[in-house]
Design a protein around this motif. Sequence first.
Motif, PDB file in Angstrom:
ATOM      1  N   LEU A  56     -34.769  38.904   5.790  1.00  0.00           N
ATOM      2  CA  LEU A  56     -33.777  38.563   4.772  1.00  0.00           C
ATOM      3  C   LEU A  56     -32.471  39.240   5.157  1.00  0.00           C
ATOM      4  CD1 LEU A  56     -34.225  38.628   0.974  1.00  0.00           C
ATOM      5  CD2 LEU A  56     -32.527  40.129   1.988  1.00  0.00           C
ATOM      6  N   LEU A  57     -31.365  38.524   4.955  1.00  0.00           N
ATOM      7  CA  LEU A  57     -30.047  39.098   5.215  1.00  0.00           C
ATOM      8  C   LEU A  57     -29.155  38.877   4.006  1.00  0.00           C
ATOM      9  CD1 LEU A  57     -27.995  40.491   7.047  1.00  0.00           C
ATOM     10  CD2 LEU A  57     -27.450  38.226   8.004  1.00  0.00           C
ATOM     11  N   ARG A  58     -28.752  40.007   3.388  1.00  0.00           N
ATOM     12  CA  ARG A  58     -27.841  40.011   2.242  1.00  0.00           C
ATOM     13  C   ARG A  58     -26.557  40.691   2.678  1.00  0.00           C
ATOM     14  NH1 ARG A  58     -26.882  44.287  -1.248  1.00  0.00           N
ATOM     15  NH2 ARG A  58     -28.794  45.291  -0.561  1.00  0.00           N
ATOM     16  N   VAL A  59     -25.430  40.066   2.322  1.00  0.00           N
ATOM     17  CA  VAL A  59     -24.132  40.602   2.740  1.00  0.00           C
ATOM     18  C   VAL A  59     -23.204  40.714   1.543  1.00  0.00           C
ATOM     19  CG1 VAL A  59     -24.416  39.589   5.031  1.00  0.00           C
ATOM     20  CG2 VAL A  59     -23.058  38.383   3.313  1.00  0.00           C
ATOM     21  N   SER A  60     -22.259  41.628   1.647  1.00  0.00           N
ATOM     22  CA  SER A  60     -21.270  41.782   0.582  1.00  0.00           C
ATOM     23  C   SER A  60     -20.173  40.734   0.740  1.00  0.00           C
ATOM     24  CB  SER A  60     -20.682  43.187   0.598  1.00  0.00           C
ATOM     25  OG  SER A  60     -20.098  43.452   1.855  1.00  0.00           O
ATOM     26  N   SER A  61     -19.534  40.434  -0.361  1.00  0.00           N
ATOM     27  CA  SER A  61     -18.430  39.483  -0.414  1.00  0.00           C
ATOM     28  C   SER A  61     -17.131  40.250  -0.597  1.00  0.00           C
ATOM     29  CB  SER A  61     -18.661  38.539  -1.601  1.00  0.00           C
ATOM     30  OG  SER A  61     -17.536  37.768  -1.890  1.00  0.00           O
ATOM     31  N   GLN A  66     -20.104  41.125  -5.825  1.00  0.00           N
ATOM     32  CA  GLN A  66     -20.711  39.860  -5.418  1.00  0.00           C
ATOM     33  C   GLN A  66     -21.270  39.984  -3.999  1.00  0.00           C
ATOM     34  OE1 GLN A  66     -18.365  36.289  -4.137  1.00  0.00           O
ATOM     35  NE2 GLN A  66     -19.148  35.458  -6.060  1.00  0.00           N
ATOM     36  N   HIS A  67     -22.488  39.530  -3.832  1.00  0.00           N
ATOM     37  CA  HIS A  67     -23.125  39.483  -2.521  1.00  0.00           C
ATOM     38  C   HIS A  67     -23.646  38.072  -2.280  1.00  0.00           C
ATOM     39  CE1 HIS A  67     -23.977  43.993  -1.651  1.00  0.00           C
ATOM     40  NE2 HIS A  67     -22.859  43.860  -2.336  1.00  0.00           N
ATOM     41  N   TRP A  68     -23.956  37.786  -1.020  1.00  0.00           N
ATOM     42  CA  TRP A  68     -24.538  36.505  -0.622  1.00  0.00           C
ATOM     43  C   TRP A  68     -25.850  36.753   0.099  1.00  0.00           C
ATOM     44  CZ3 TRP A  68     -23.072  31.406  -1.181  1.00  0.00           C
ATOM     45  CH2 TRP A  68     -21.842  31.179  -1.796  1.00  0.00           C
ATOM     46  N   LEU A  69     -26.822  35.936  -0.197  1.00  0.00           N
ATOM     47  CA  LEU A  69     -28.057  35.907   0.568  1.00  0.00           C
ATOM     48  C   LEU A  69     -27.825  34.862   1.666  1.00  0.00           C
ATOM     49  CD1 LEU A  69     -30.983  36.829   0.920  1.00  0.00           C
ATOM     50  CD2 LEU A  69     -31.651  34.993  -0.630  1.00  0.00           C
ATOM     51  N   GLU A 101     -23.756  40.012  -8.887  1.00  0.00           N
ATOM     52  CA  GLU A 101     -24.043  38.596  -8.670  1.00  0.00           C
ATOM     53  C   GLU A 101     -24.476  38.397  -7.216  1.00  0.00           C
ATOM     54  OE1 GLU A 101     -21.445  34.835  -9.857  1.00  0.00           O
ATOM     55  OE2 GLU A 101     -20.441  36.034  -8.314  1.00  0.00           O
ATOM     56  N   LEU A 102     -25.570  37.663  -7.026  1.00  0.00           N
ATOM     57  CA  LEU A 102     -26.063  37.320  -5.700  1.00  0.00           C
ATOM     58  C   LEU A 102     -26.096  35.801  -5.604  1.00  0.00           C
ATOM     59  CD1 LEU A 102     -27.322  38.269  -2.994  1.00  0.00           C
ATOM     60  CD2 LEU A 102     -29.554  38.193  -4.136  1.00  0.00           C
ATOM     61  N   LEU A 103     -25.381  35.257  -4.622  1.00  0.00           N
ATOM     62  CA  LEU A 103     -25.285  33.813  -4.428  1.00  0.00           C
ATOM     63  C   LEU A 103     -26.045  33.399  -3.178  1.00  0.00           C
ATOM     64  CD1 LEU A 103     -21.458  33.531  -5.118  1.00  0.00           C
ATOM     65  CD2 LEU A 103     -23.276  32.782  -6.657  1.00  0.00           C
ATOM     66  N   LEU A 104     -26.477  32.155  -3.160  1.00  0.00           N
ATOM     67  CA  LEU A 104     -27.114  31.583  -1.982  1.00  0.00           C
ATOM     68  C   LEU A 104     -26.954  30.073  -2.016  1.00  0.00           C
ATOM     69  CD1 LEU A 104     -30.032  30.046  -2.771  1.00  0.00           C
ATOM     70  CD2 LEU A 104     -30.732  32.398  -3.101  1.00  0.00           C
ATOM     71  N   THR A 105     -27.145  29.466  -0.867  1.00  0.00           N
ATOM     72  CA  THR A 105     -27.251  28.013  -0.797  1.00  0.00           C
ATOM     73  C   THR A 105     -28.600  27.688  -0.181  1.00  0.00           C
ATOM     74  OG1 THR A 105     -26.233  27.781   1.400  1.00  0.00           O
ATOM     75  CG2 THR A 105     -24.757  27.720  -0.524  1.00  0.00           C
ATOM     76  N   VAL A 106     -29.144  26.548  -0.602  1.00  0.00           N
ATOM     77  CA  VAL A 106     -30.444  26.108  -0.100  1.00  0.00           C
ATOM     78  C   VAL A 106     -30.439  24.577  -0.075  1.00  0.00           C
ATOM     79  CG1 VAL A 106     -31.506  26.179  -2.408  1.00  0.00           C
ATOM     80  CG2 VAL A 106     -32.953  26.371  -0.369  1.00  0.00           C
ATOM     81  N   ALA A 107     -31.075  24.015   0.927  1.00  0.00           N
ATOM     82  CA  ALA A 107     -31.191  22.558   1.004  1.00  0.00           C
ATOM     83  C   ALA A 107     -31.949  22.054  -0.219  1.00  0.00           C
ATOM     84  CB  ALA A 107     -31.892  22.147   2.288  1.00  0.00           C
ATOM     85  N   PRO A 108     -31.509  20.956  -0.807  1.00  0.00           N
ATOM     86  CA  PRO A 108     -32.168  20.446  -2.016  1.00  0.00           C
ATOM     87  C   PRO A 108     -33.654  20.156  -1.832  1.00  0.00           C
ATOM     88  CG  PRO A 108     -30.078  19.325  -1.672  1.00  0.00           C
ATOM     89  CD  PRO A 108     -30.333  20.171  -0.449  1.00  0.00           C
ATOM     90  N   ASP A 109     -34.068  19.817  -0.610  1.00  0.00           N
ATOM     91  CA  ASP A 109     -35.472  19.495  -0.362  1.00  0.00           C
ATOM     92  C   ASP A 109     -36.282  20.688   0.147  1.00  0.00           C
ATOM     93  OD1 ASP A 109     -34.251  19.623   2.122  1.00  0.00           O
ATOM     94  OD2 ASP A 109     -35.228  17.817   2.901  1.00  0.00           O
ATOM     95  N   ASN A 110     -35.669  21.864   0.206  1.00  0.00           N
ATOM     96  CA  ASN A 110     -36.357  23.067   0.661  1.00  0.00           C
ATOM     97  C   ASN A 110     -37.180  23.636  -0.491  1.00  0.00           C
ATOM     98  OD1 ASN A 110     -37.064  25.714   1.448  1.00  0.00           O
ATOM     99  ND2 ASN A 110     -35.254  25.899   2.742  1.00  0.00           N
TER     100      ASN A 110
END
Length: 144
Positions: A56-61, A66-69, A101-110
Motif C-alpha cells: 500500500l502507498l499513501r502520500v500526503s497532498s 489530505q492524503h491520497w491512497l 481525509e484520504l482519497l483514492l480512485t478505483v476502476a468502477p469494475d474493480n
Amino acid sequence: MQIRPISRADLDAVLALELATFGEHCYPDFFFRQALDAWSSGFLGSFVDGQLVGYLLRVSSEKPGQHWLLSLAVSPTKQGQGIGKQLLSACLDDCSHCVDELLLTVAPDNSARHLYSRMGFENLGLEADYFGIGEHRLLMRWQR
C-alpha cells in the motif's frame, strides 16, 4: 502475516507485484525508489513467510490534512484472503491520528471498491476518462 514498512531491499518484489497486479497501468520501477524516499511512512508491505504478498502507498497532498491512497496491490494468487483489508486497516489506523481525509480512485469494475466501501470510504462519483479515453475511475473518500 506481517505488515511493515517497505525497505529498499523490498523494491524488486514491489515492482514484480505491481506488474502482476496492474499490467499496463503499473508504476515504473524508478517511481517506487522515489516513493520510498518521499513517503516512506505511508509505504507498507504485507509479508507471508518473508515474501511480499501486498503493498500500500499513501502520500500526503498539498492540502493540509489530505492524503491520497495511490496504490493498494495484492498478489493475484493471494487475493480474497484478507491481505488488502489488513493493509488498509493499518493505513486507516495511522490516518486516524494525522489525516482528515484520504482519497483514492478505483476502476468502477474493480472489486476492491467494495472493500473500500466496507472500510468507510464514500463514493464521490465517477471521473470519466481519468486515465484517458474510456479509462474511468470512481473517486472515493474516507474522513476521520
